[in-house]
Design an enzyme around this catalytic site. Structure first.
Site, PDB file in Angstrom:
ATOM      1  CG  HIS A 100      -0.460  -0.012   2.987  1.00 26.61           C
ATOM      2  ND1 HIS A 100       0.314  -0.811   3.442  1.00 26.61           N
ATOM      3  CD2 HIS A 100      -0.084   1.170   3.120  1.00 26.61           C
ATOM      4  CE1 HIS A 100       0.722  -0.468   3.787  1.00 26.61           C
ATOM      5  NE2 HIS A 100       0.565   1.026   3.822  1.00 26.61           N
TER       6      HIS A 100
HETATM    7  C1  UD1 Z   1      -2.134   5.226   6.110  1.00 27.93           C
HETATM    8  C2  UD1 Z   1      -1.054   5.660   5.913  1.00 27.93           C
HETATM    9  C3  UD1 Z   1       0.207   4.664   6.196  1.00 27.93           C
HETATM   10  C4  UD1 Z   1      -0.837   3.588   7.108  1.00 27.93           C
HETATM   11  C5  UD1 Z   1      -1.802   3.122   6.027  1.00 27.93           C
HETATM   12  C6  UD1 Z   1      -2.141   1.459   6.449  1.00 27.93           C
HETATM   13  C7  UD1 Z   1      -1.225   8.360   6.448  1.00 27.93           C
HETATM   14  C8  UD1 Z   1       0.253   9.226   5.322  1.00 27.93           C
HETATM   15  N1  UD1 Z   1      -0.744   6.555   5.777  1.00 27.93           N
HETATM   16  O1  UD1 Z   1      -2.035   5.186   4.345  1.00 27.93           O
HETATM   17  O2  UD1 Z   1       0.812   4.997   6.970  1.00 27.93           O
HETATM   18  O3  UD1 Z   1       0.835   2.430   6.748  1.00 27.93           O
HETATM   19  O4  UD1 Z   1      -2.697   4.125   6.523  1.00 27.93           O
HETATM   20  O5  UD1 Z   1      -3.318   1.054   5.947  1.00 27.93           O
HETATM   21  O6  UD1 Z   1      -1.194   8.637   7.008  1.00 27.93           O
HETATM   22  N2  UD1 Z   1      -9.136   4.075   1.330  1.00 27.93           N
HETATM   23  C9  UD1 Z   1     -10.566   3.872   1.539  1.00 27.93           C
HETATM   24  N3  UD1 Z   1     -10.663   3.770   2.340  1.00 27.93           N
HETATM   25  C10 UD1 Z   1     -10.399   4.004   4.317  1.00 27.93           C
HETATM   26  C11 UD1 Z   1      -9.467   4.369   3.740  1.00 27.93           C
HETATM   27  C12 UD1 Z   1      -8.571   4.880   2.656  1.00 27.93           C
HETATM   28  O7  UD1 Z   1     -11.093   3.667   0.475  1.00 27.93           O
HETATM   29  O8  UD1 Z   1     -11.291   3.818   5.077  1.00 27.93           O
HETATM   30  C13 UD1 Z   1      -9.403   4.901   0.264  1.00 27.93           C
HETATM   31  C14 UD1 Z   1      -8.796   6.067   0.082  1.00 27.93           C
HETATM   32  O9  UD1 Z   1      -9.234   6.431  -1.939  1.00 27.93           O
HETATM   33  C15 UD1 Z   1      -7.598   7.031  -0.361  1.00 27.93           C
HETATM   34  C16 UD1 Z   1      -6.808   6.383  -0.154  1.00 27.93           C
HETATM   35  O10 UD1 Z   1      -7.173   5.071  -0.110  1.00 27.93           O
HETATM   36  O11 UD1 Z   1      -7.422   8.296  -0.691  1.00 27.93           O
HETATM   37  C17 UD1 Z   1      -5.605   6.685   1.406  1.00 27.93           C
HETATM   38  O12 UD1 Z   1      -5.962   6.199   2.111  1.00 27.93           O
HETATM   39  P1  UD1 Z   1      -5.026   7.004   3.271  1.00 27.93           P
HETATM   40  O13 UD1 Z   1      -5.702   6.832   4.854  1.00 27.93           O
HETATM   41  O14 UD1 Z   1      -5.269   8.819   3.044  1.00 27.93           O
HETATM   42  O15 UD1 Z   1      -3.574   6.549   2.982  1.00 27.93           O
HETATM   43  P2  UD1 Z   1      -3.111   5.562   2.972  1.00 27.93           P
HETATM   44  O16 UD1 Z   1      -2.706   4.925   2.056  1.00 27.93           O
HETATM   45  O17 UD1 Z   1      -4.416   4.667   3.865  1.00 27.93           O
END
Ligand code: UD1
Length: 363
Positions: free
Chosen positions: A200
């Site tokens: 991820h």
């Molecule tokens: C985040 C953390 C990372 C951690 C990871 C664990 C930061 C900078 N990054 O990354 O350190 O290792 O979580 O999973 O805080 N999305 C969904 N559903 C959700 C959450 C996210 O669909 O519940 C999708 C969305 O499109 C979103 C993308 O995933 O834009 C990324 O989510 P985000 O929380 O920004 O960062 P992660 O890649 O999950």
């Protein structure tokens, strides 16, 4: 305070220890950085922690949006609750948001999992770690390398407490229940005859070319043994947009799944022959479980998983990954000396420390 998936396993044991000791009142605030049944709710039931007292529904966004929304939502909560201590964990955007709000409101701040450094400033988590540590009053570290990093940066020794790894508390508390889920049986997998993969990190999954190269390697590994791959929403988005999903879906050796709950994934990782990952938490879990781990990154903020544990940094070069996969598959045993204080009692140590520190502060 919790926000995203890896926080839940670190905060759960601390919350439970504080509740069991009964000396302090606590409230659990969830920013909602991760949301929904699969990315958030399942972790509360799997870890045996109650739903958060306050849920802020911050959701996804750019780094600035997400951090700013979390700060805006947290400020009135901290103002009305006026806690004597705010405890944050890990390195996600919600961690930094809470840290900045707390320090500006002059509320003491404790950081669980302080001091880890990858020394790679292109990782958003590295920025979050460095900044959170700078403004924390109590720095609770998982391993001696973290203490050394903090001391080298000029942190006062009196603020650093080596308490161990809270996430390993969750693992040890949950392993029996994880195995009782029957996940392997339901997926027709045999212990030690499959690999588990998670990906991820933006550097690996946001660019379709980088992700395509990794997926091709996973497909090749899938010809040696089944590769179980729960796909993070960030990774799925790139796969869908670039057509890689359709290519990967037809590969029999690669089993693409939705994101998994904590117990289901622990059931799989604990009995895997091999873990391939770019997650920080899985590197540590693999060490605690004694399962070989190949980390698909160029750096790690968790060097004890290499010096003491089962982890090998392999980067993303397909030839290097395949060479290490072959080495792991040819080996019988995997040398591991689980780091001190990764003993399931870190939550208890942290709860005791908070009590002592708050008592000391009150007098
Ligand atoms: C985040 C953390 C990372 C951690 C990871 C664990 C930061 C900078 N990054 O990354 O350190 O290792 O979580 O999973 O805080 N999305 C969904 N559903 C959700 C959450 C996210 O669909 O519940 C999708 C969305 O499109 C979103 C993308 O995933 O834009 C990324 O989510 P985000 O929380 O920004 O960062 P992660 O890649 O999950």
């Amino acid at each position: 305070m919790v926000g995203a998936r890896p926080n839940f396993m670190k905060v759960g044991p601390v919350w439970k220890a504080i509740a069991a000791r009964g000396a302090l009142k606590q409230k659990l605030v969830h920013t909602g950085q991760h949301y929904g049944p699969k990315m958030s709710e399942v972790f509360f039931s799997d870890l045996g922690i109650p739903p958060p007292d306050v849920h802020l529904g911050v959701g996804s966004g750019t780094h600035a949006e997400q951090t700013a929304k979390a700060m805006l939502a947290l400020e009135p909560v901290f103002a009305s609750e006026r806690p004597d201590l705010i405890s944050v964990a890990g390195d996600v955007n919600s961690t930094l948001a809470a840290a900045l709000v707390a320090v500006k409101m002059e509320i003491p701040l404790a950081h669980v999992e302080a001091g880890l450094r990858s020394f790679d400033r292109t990782m958003p988590e590295e920025i979050n770690r460095v900044l959170t540590d700078r403004v924390s009053d109590l720095l609770l570290t998982p391993s001696p390398d973290a203490d050394e990093n903090l001391l080298r940066e000029g942190t006062d020794r009196s603020r650093i407490f080596l308490v161990g790894n809270a996430m390993i508390d969750s693992l040890l508390q949950s392993l029996d229940r994880a195995l009782a889920t029957g996940t392997l049986e339901a997926m027709r997998l045999r212990a030690r005859e499959y690999a588990v993969c998670t990906l991820h990190r933006p550097v690996n999954v946001d660019d379709p070319r980088a992700l395509s190269r990794l997926l091709s390697t996973l497909i090749e590994i899938g010809r040696r043994l089944p590769v179980v791959f729960p796909v993070h929403p960030r990774t799925r988005r790139t796969m869908e947009q670039s057509g890689l999903l359709a290519v990967a879906e037809v590969e029999r050796g690669l089993r693409l799944l939705e994101p998994m709950g904590y117990l289901e994934l622990l059931a799989l990782t604990s009995r895997a022959r091999l873990i391939l990952t770019d997650s920080g938490g899985l590197q540590e879990e693999a060490t605690a479980l004694g399962v070989p781990c190949l980390t698909l990154r160029e750096s790690t903020e968790r060097p004890v998983t290499i010096t003491r544990g089962t982890n090998v940094l392999v980067g993303t070069d397909p030839a290097r990954i395949m060479k290490e996969v072959e080495r792991v598959l040819a080996e019988r045993d995997c040398a591991v000396r689980v780091p001190e204080l990764w003993d399931g009692k870190t939550g208890e140590r942290i709860a005791a420390l908070y009590e002592e520190w708050l008592g000391r502060k009150a007098t």
